[in-house]
Design a protein around this motif. Structure first.
Motif, PDB file in Angstrom:
ATOM      1  N   LEU A  90       3.693   1.851  -1.117  1.00 34.74           N
ATOM      2  CA  LEU A  90       4.440   1.970  -2.376  1.00 34.74           C
ATOM      3  C   LEU A  90       3.562   2.514  -3.496  1.00 34.74           C
ATOM      4  O   LEU A  90       4.036   3.122  -4.450  1.00 34.74           O
ATOM      5  CB  LEU A  90       5.024   0.616  -2.772  1.00 34.74           C
ATOM      6  CG  LEU A  90       5.971   0.033  -1.726  1.00 34.74           C
ATOM      7  CD1 LEU A  90       6.323  -1.405  -2.068  1.00 34.74           C
ATOM      8  CD2 LEU A  90       7.226   0.878  -1.608  1.00 34.74           C
ATOM      9  N   LEU A  91       2.269   2.276  -3.343  1.00 35.50           N
ATOM     10  CA  LEU A  91       1.311   2.795  -4.315  1.00 35.50           C
ATOM     11  C   LEU A  91       1.387   4.312  -4.361  1.00 35.50           C
ATOM     12  O   LEU A  91       1.300   4.926  -5.423  1.00 35.50           O
ATOM     13  CB  LEU A  91      -0.086   2.354  -3.872  1.00 35.50           C
ATOM     14  CG  LEU A  91      -1.253   2.667  -4.764  1.00 35.50           C
ATOM     15  CD1 LEU A  91      -1.122   1.880  -6.056  1.00 35.50           C
ATOM     16  CD2 LEU A  91      -2.544   2.279  -4.052  1.00 35.50           C
ATOM     17  N   TYR A  92       1.567   4.920  -3.180  1.00 35.21           N
ATOM     18  CA  TYR A  92       1.555   6.371  -3.124  1.00 35.21           C
ATOM     19  C   TYR A  92       2.946   6.967  -3.297  1.00 35.21           C
ATOM     20  O   TYR A  92       3.130   8.169  -3.245  1.00 35.21           O
ATOM     21  CB  TYR A  92       0.911   6.825  -1.814  1.00 35.21           C
ATOM     22  CG  TYR A  92      -0.513   6.348  -1.732  1.00 35.21           C
ATOM     23  CD1 TYR A  92      -1.467   6.861  -2.603  1.00 35.21           C
ATOM     24  CD2 TYR A  92      -0.893   5.350  -0.840  1.00 35.21           C
ATOM     25  CE1 TYR A  92      -2.771   6.406  -2.571  1.00 35.21           C
ATOM     26  CE2 TYR A  92      -2.198   4.898  -0.799  1.00 35.21           C
ATOM     27  CZ  TYR A  92      -3.136   5.421  -1.669  1.00 35.21           C
ATOM     28  OH  TYR A  92      -4.417   4.966  -1.646  1.00 35.21           O
ATOM     29  N   LEU A 117       0.787  -1.234   0.000  1.00 36.96           N
ATOM     30  CA  LEU A 117       0.000   0.000   0.000  1.00 36.96           C
ATOM     31  C   LEU A 117       0.828   1.299   0.000  1.00 36.96           C
ATOM     32  O   LEU A 117       0.583   2.177  -0.837  1.00 36.96           O
ATOM     33  CB  LEU A 117      -0.986  -0.023   1.174  1.00 36.96           C
ATOM     34  CG  LEU A 117      -2.042   1.074   1.181  1.00 36.96           C
ATOM     35  CD1 LEU A 117      -2.925   0.984  -0.057  1.00 36.96           C
ATOM     36  CD2 LEU A 117      -2.898   0.980   2.440  1.00 36.96           C
ATOM     37  N   ASN A 162       4.578   5.883  -5.995  1.00 37.11           N
ATOM     38  CA  ASN A 162       4.749   5.618  -7.428  1.00 37.11           C
ATOM     39  C   ASN A 162       5.826   4.594  -7.738  1.00 37.11           C
ATOM     40  O   ASN A 162       6.493   4.685  -8.763  1.00 37.11           O
ATOM     41  CB  ASN A 162       5.076   6.901  -8.170  1.00 37.11           C
ATOM     42  CG  ASN A 162       3.815   7.598  -8.606  1.00 37.11           C
ATOM     43  OD1 ASN A 162       2.848   6.930  -8.978  1.00 37.11           O
ATOM     44  ND2 ASN A 162       3.825   8.900  -8.542  1.00 37.11           N
ATOM     45  N   THR A 163       5.999   3.624  -6.848  1.00 32.33           N
ATOM     46  CA  THR A 163       6.969   2.571  -7.117  1.00 32.33           C
ATOM     47  C   THR A 163       6.388   1.654  -8.198  1.00 32.33           C
ATOM     48  O   THR A 163       5.230   1.264  -8.100  1.00 32.33           O
ATOM     49  CB  THR A 163       7.214   1.759  -5.835  1.00 32.33           C
ATOM     50  OG1 THR A 163       7.473   2.680  -4.784  1.00 32.33           O
ATOM     51  CG2 THR A 163       8.361   0.792  -5.993  1.00 32.33           C
ATOM     52  N   PRO A 164       7.170   1.344  -9.225  1.00 33.98           N
ATOM     53  CA  PRO A 164       6.661   0.450 -10.275  1.00 33.98           C
ATOM     54  C   PRO A 164       6.192  -0.876  -9.672  1.00 33.98           C
ATOM     55  O   PRO A 164       6.782  -1.375  -8.708  1.00 33.98           O
ATOM     56  CB  PRO A 164       7.865   0.228 -11.187  1.00 33.98           C
ATOM     57  CG  PRO A 164       8.775   1.372 -10.901  1.00 33.98           C
ATOM     58  CD  PRO A 164       8.525   1.810  -9.502  1.00 33.98           C
ATOM     59  N   THR A 165       5.139  -1.433 -10.250  1.00 34.04           N
ATOM     60  CA  THR A 165       4.485  -2.631  -9.701  1.00 34.04           C
ATOM     61  C   THR A 165       5.473  -3.742  -9.385  1.00 34.04           C
ATOM     62  O   THR A 165       5.402  -4.380  -8.337  1.00 34.04           O
ATOM     63  CB  THR A 165       3.464  -3.151 -10.728  1.00 34.04           C
ATOM     64  OG1 THR A 165       2.830  -2.025 -11.302  1.00 34.04           O
ATOM     65  CG2 THR A 165       2.434  -4.033 -10.065  1.00 34.04           C
ATOM     66  N   ALA A 185       7.566  -2.954  -6.437  1.00 38.36           N
ATOM     67  CA  ALA A 185       6.711  -2.932  -5.250  1.00 38.36           C
ATOM     68  C   ALA A 185       6.540  -4.349  -4.716  1.00 38.36           C
ATOM     69  O   ALA A 185       6.644  -4.596  -3.518  1.00 38.36           O
ATOM     70  CB  ALA A 185       5.354  -2.325  -5.592  1.00 38.36           C
TER      71      ALA A 185
END
Ligand code: ADP
Ligand code: MG
Lengths: 229, 405
Positions: free
Chosen positions: A114-116, A112, A118-121, A124
């Motif tokens: 990492l979503l904010y 969660l 902007n870490t690439p999927t 993450a």
């Protein structure tokens, strides 16, 4: 004391809540420095202002008066967006009630923050798996929070707090909803993260045994620091 | 946060509550479906009208008795009995932009053939009617100038009448009775291929207008004249010439109003397609109301959803979500819901418009424009009605949200 080692600097912090006609003075002047790598326990009776202080340290709230520096920056002057950024990069939270997203897997919960940022999927997922391994949940990543015990949930919460490599982890009564044995295990995780990874940790607790593992203990009463050990 | 990820998260959130998401989207599905189906009916009517008019020929003009303006006292334009055969012939002779005319006298009659009985329209026309109306004879022949001159009792059957009286047997040379008067069948008309609708152009019998005057109605005047201009470009010219000829023949003083009325096909077609355009707007407008109601449904559920998920919002904020992130998250959910609803609605709309045209025997036209418009409208409804709940979510205080039970 080398000022470069100071992570947190609090100068006469006060917090006053207006409830109808009356003013509730939750903090009445807290001044204290916390160094990088410290493990601090905050103790005090209920209503003494521990959570209020944690919220200010965690940039979820701003002090009414006084100055608060985190990593050399005066965050008490930051706006909402900047505070959100600080929470995302520098701070990991662990709550008494776990606060995991319901019907969501351990992995997704851990990802969660990492979503904010902007870490690439792909990254993450890697980071989240690593954080889960650090709390001993390497094979539970697809379990949903409802399928896990309290201790496991709190471990996921710790993994989530760790995942962005924060400078600081804040835990407000993290063992409050756990039995003694599980609570001790969680405390051991914090201790290990502090020792082995050098992460600064601030815990609020009622348990004198828990406070025994801390290097420093702050006692708060009525919004003021009563004693420091 | 990038858009794809936001959409993915929205889809996940919506799929946690599949039934509710579906019911919420249902308002949009029905709304979009209704808009597309209704507009397709309106546009079908428009296409149908335009097709009929172009089949009739755009160089067609009609002359009728009656004043051009509808002011004053008169019992409707048909109450004038001042149009005659001689007027029609004068038009053909004196107007060089005109190449064919057909005087018309219409009626209805009871037709009997053997034991079969049929009530139909009788068109008394001139021998050039098929050319003017662009309508071919199927079998046999149309009546000739000679038939008209001597008011022969001959007739040509429209395909519907032919089918009803003869049921596939050869009608040529047979005698049918029209109000008890015997008529010889000398031809049949090609089918216009319509069934149902407002009126069926194949349900008709053609006889010479002179015969209709003498045998059926007992009148001397004619009811109207169909005129064909040499070309579409010259139809305005033809109109002016006809007016001039008739004013002289009817001795109308300069400045006085005409006692007849000339109209050309493109004016009539324009009027009719305007009427169907209004129909389309009306139908589409009524259907849009259901789309609007669907939008309010989305807002309602999004508000409930925000309240239910205050804790989640607090968690996200404490993990570093900014106001904007929360706003976009809920807005995206509303938009995803309404666009998915819109896509399903398109399927529903296109499907039902096809069912309508199949079972209700109506022409329906699904145009790209109406589909695109309904879809964009649905997405906008999502943005519009999703914004308020999303903003409400984004303005929550993180601590209050985390404490919310
Ligand atoms: N949002 C608020 N509005 C009003 N009063 C508050 C609010 N939050 C905390 N307080 C009051 O501030 C004091 C300190 O609360 P808190 O920091 O939660 O104490 P603790 O965590 O030590 O139990 C209490 O008296 C509490 O009632
Ligand atoms: Mg507390």
């Amino acid at each position: 004391m080398n000022s470069n080692n100071v992570l947190i600097k609090m100068e006469d912090l006060t917090k006053t809540y207006q409830v109808g006609e009356t003013q509730v003075r939750a903090l009445r002047g807290i001044s204290y420095d916390i160094r990088k790598g410290d493990l601090l326990a905050i103790m005090g009776p209920s209503g003494s202002g521990k959570s209020t202080l944690m919220n200010i340290i965690g940039c979820l709230d701003k002090p009414t008066n006084g100055r608060y520096f985190l990593d050399g920056k005066e965050v008490s002057t930051f706006n909402k967006n900047q505070l959100a950024g600080i929470r995302n990069n520098k701070i990991g939270f662990v709550f008494q009630t776990f606060n995991l997203l319901a019907r969501t897997t351990a992995l997704e919960n851990t990802e969660l923050p990492l979503l904010y940022s902007n870490t690439p999927t792909r990254d993450a997922k890697k980071l989240a798996m690593k954080a889960l391994a650090q709390v001993g949940l390497e094979d539970r990543e697809l379990h949903k929070s409802s399928q896990m015990s309290g201790g496991e949930r709190q471990r996921v919460a710790i993994a989530r707090a760790l995942v962005n490599s924060p400078s600081l982890i804040l835990a407000d009564e993290p063992t409050g909803n756990l039995d003694t044995k599980t609570g001790n295990e969680i405390m051991a995780v914090f201790k290990r993260l502090n020792r082995e990874n050098g992460i600064t940790i601030i815990l609020v607790t009622h348990d004198p045994e828990v406070s025994a593992i801390a290097e420093k203990v702050m006692h708060i009463r009525d919004g003021l620091i009563e004693t420091l050990e | 946060m990038n858009i794809l990820r936001t959409i993915k998260i929205a889809l996940k959130a919506l799929s946690r509550n599949k039934m509710r998401s579906f019911l919420t989207a249902l308002g949009i599905i029905i709304g979009v479906g209704a808009v597309i189906a209704m507009v397709s009916i309106g546009q079908g009517a428009k296409a149908e009208v335009e097709k009929r008019f172009s089949e009739m020929g755009t160089n067609l003009l009609f002359v009728r008795p009656g004043s051009r303006s509808y002011r004053g006292r008169h019992g409707g334009s048909s109450s004038y009995e001042n149009l005659t055969e001689a007027d029609a012939e004068a038009i053909l002779e004196n107007c060089d932009a005109v190449n064919y005319i057909s005087p018309n006298v219409n009626s209805r009659a009871q037709i009997i053939y053997q034991n079969k009985n049929w009530n139909t329209s009788i068109y008394g026309t001139g021998h050039d009617y098929p050319i003017i109306r662009n309508w071919e004879v199927e079998e046999g022949e149309f009546f000739s100038e000679q038939h008209v001159k001597s008011a022969q009792k001959v007739c040509i059957l429209g395909s519907e009448v032919n089918q009803n009286l003869f049921e596939g047997a050869n009608p040529l040379g047979q005698i049918i009775r029209m109000n008890k008067i015997p008529f010889r069948v000398i031809g049949t008309m090609e089918s216009k291929g319509e069934s149902g609708g407002w009126f069926n152009r194949d349900d008709v019998i053609f006889i010479p207008y002179t015969t209709a005057q003498m045998r059926l109605l007992g009148i001397n005047h004619i009811q109207s004249v169909d005129v064909s201009a040499i070309s579409m470009d010259r139809s305005a010219e033809a109109m002016a010439q006809i007016e001039e000829v008739l004013r002289i023949r009817h001795k109308i003083a300069p400045g006085a109003e005409d006692d007849f009325n000339v109209r050309n096909m493109s004016d009539i077609a324009e009027g009719a397609s305007e009427a169907t355009a209004i129909l389309t707007i009306l139908l589409g407008g009524i259907a849009s109301i259901s789309l609007l109601v669907g939008g309010i449904g989305i807002m309602n559920i999004m508000l409930v959803s925000v309240t239910e998920r205050i804790r989640e919002i607090g968690i996200r904020m404490s993990m570093g979500a900014r106001e904007k992130d929360i706003l976009y998250q809920f807005l995206t959910e509303a938009i995803v819901l309404s666009t998915l609803g819109g896509l399903l609605g398109i399927t529903l709309g296109v499907g039902s418009s096809q069912l309508i045209s199949h079972f209700a025997d109506m022409t329906t036209v699904v145009s790209f424009g109406s589909v695109a418009l309904a879809f964009i409208f649905a997405a906008s409804v999502g943005i519009f009605f999703g914004f308020y709940p999303a903003r409400k979510a984004s303005k929550l205080d993180p601590i209050d949200a985390l404490r919310y039970e």
